[in-house]
Design an enzyme around this catalytic site. Structure first.
Site, PDB file in Angstrom:
ATOM      1  CE1 TYR A  39      -4.329   1.153   0.228  1.00 14.32           C
ATOM      2  CE2 TYR A  39      -3.478   2.854   1.851  1.00 14.32           C
ATOM      3  CZ  TYR A  39      -4.421   2.338   1.001  1.00 14.32           C
ATOM      4  OH  TYR A  39      -5.849   2.921   0.932  1.00 14.32           O
ATOM      5  CG  ASN A 112     -15.460   0.912   3.988  1.00 13.22           C
ATOM      6  OD1 ASN A 112     -14.470   1.030   3.439  1.00 13.22           O
ATOM      7  ND2 ASN A 112     -15.625  -0.301   4.754  1.00 13.22           N
ATOM      8  CG  ASP A 162     -23.150 -17.450  -8.895  1.00 15.62           C
ATOM      9  OD1 ASP A 162     -23.997 -17.346  -7.982  1.00 15.62           O
ATOM     10  OD2 ASP A 162     -23.232 -18.430  -9.950  1.00 15.62           O
ATOM     11  CE  LYS A 315     -15.808  -3.212   6.545  1.00 20.46           C
ATOM     12  NZ  LYS A 315     -14.574  -3.362   5.709  1.00 20.46           N
TER      13      LYS A 315
END
Length: 319
Positions: A39, A112, A162, A315
């Site tokens: 990152y 988020n 799926d 989460k």
């Protein structure tokens, strides 16, 4: 075994410092990427993991004006190191949030929902009745996008992989306010035309996957539409047919919440406006925490493992 639970001395509270007792902190994909060193943010080691969470103020330094004991705070920026029981932080590294919202909403607020809010607001001026399409719609951002869009009268077409328990997932996303839920395979099928009988073609696509399904999602964008990429869970590049550029003038943009915060560090007003808007939605019950599994801090190893399993619909939150 990069990880150890360590006991450290709590440092003295300086004049501009705030002593915080952490209440809850999630494990996000970016936290794992930071630990793996993949990152763009690297903390000097040894470091405390976790970029998000909520804590309660225990004590403040004598020059701290905006916070007092009992207040709830969340990180103002990435890199705070939230996987701990207590910490002493400079006041400017913290944002106050209402302490009457559910603790899991507060713990998952700064990454988020903020990402969802910005990608919906900053790239296309969407009006009630407009639509957006997004992949990984069951992710933390995806769930927030569904709810924020719903509150603004914007329709969502939600793409998921799926999986064995697909009907259960579809039901959960519909309950959050999703207008349509489709699998990646369905993006190619003629049935997509049925969706566009009742829902306009989207002007905005939100991508956090990459690879083939992202190319399929692009087909359904309106001419001059925008696709915003904010993640790359498939670790595959985004492939775009030349025709999409020439004949439909599709725009490709990127978004990184950490960069937005850097760019708006002096702009208290936009940050406050966003946080107020999100907290109002939470108060009204229009924005809920994502599905969560609560784990005591000492069981962090199990939580980290669970957060890296495929098809995760919950989460992990360290308490």
């Amino acid at each position: 075994s990069l990880f150890r639970l360590k006991d450290l001395e709590v440092p003295k509270v300086g004049d501009c410092d705030v002593h915080v007792k952490m209440l809850a902190a999630p494990i996000n994909p970016a936290d794992i990427n930071m630990i793996q060193g993949t990152y763009p943010l690297l903390s000097p080691l040894p470091a405390v993991g976790g970029n998000e969470g909520v804590g309660e103020v225990l004590e403040v330094g004598r020059r701290v004006t905006a916070l007092k004991p009992g207040d709830w705070v969340i990180p103002a920026d990435a890199g705070l190191g939230t996987w701990r029981t207590q910490g002493v932080f400079p006041e400017e590294m913290l944002l106050k949030v209402p302490s009457d919202i559910p603790v899991l909403c507060a713990a998952t607020l700064s990454v988020n929902p903020c990402t969802a809010f910005r990608v919906l607001a900053d790239f296309e001026s969407l009006l009630p009745g407009d639509s957006i399409i997004q992949n990984a719609a069951n992710s933390g951002v995806g769930q927030a996008v569904i709810q924020i869009a719903r509150a603004s009268g914007i329709k969502t077409i939600n793409v998921v992989r799926d999986r064995p328990d697909l009907p259960k997932l579809v039901e959960r996303l519909m309950a959050l306010g999703a207008d349509h839920v489709v699998t990646e395979e369905m993006l190619r099928k003629p049935e997509m035309k049925d969706i566009f009988k009742s829902t306009p073609r989207p002007r905005l696509a939100l991508n956090c996957v990459g690879g083939k399904s992202t190319t399929e999602m692009l087909r359904h964008l309106q001419p001059k539409g925008t696709m915003v990429t904010y993640g790359g869970m498939a670790k595959q590049p985004v492939m775009v047919p030349v025709s999409a550029f020439i004949f439909r003038d599709i725009r490709l943009r990127g978004f990184w919440m950490t960069q937005w915060r850097k760019d708006h560090a002096q702009d208290r007003e936009s940050v406050a406006m966003m946080m107020d808007a999100l907290c109002q939605l939470i108060h009204k019950g229009q924005l809920t925490a994502p599905a969560c599994t609560e784990v005591p801090l000492q069981d962090y190893r199990a939580a980290l493992e669970a957060s890296m399993k495929p098809f995760v619909s919950s989460k992990q939150i360290l308490l």
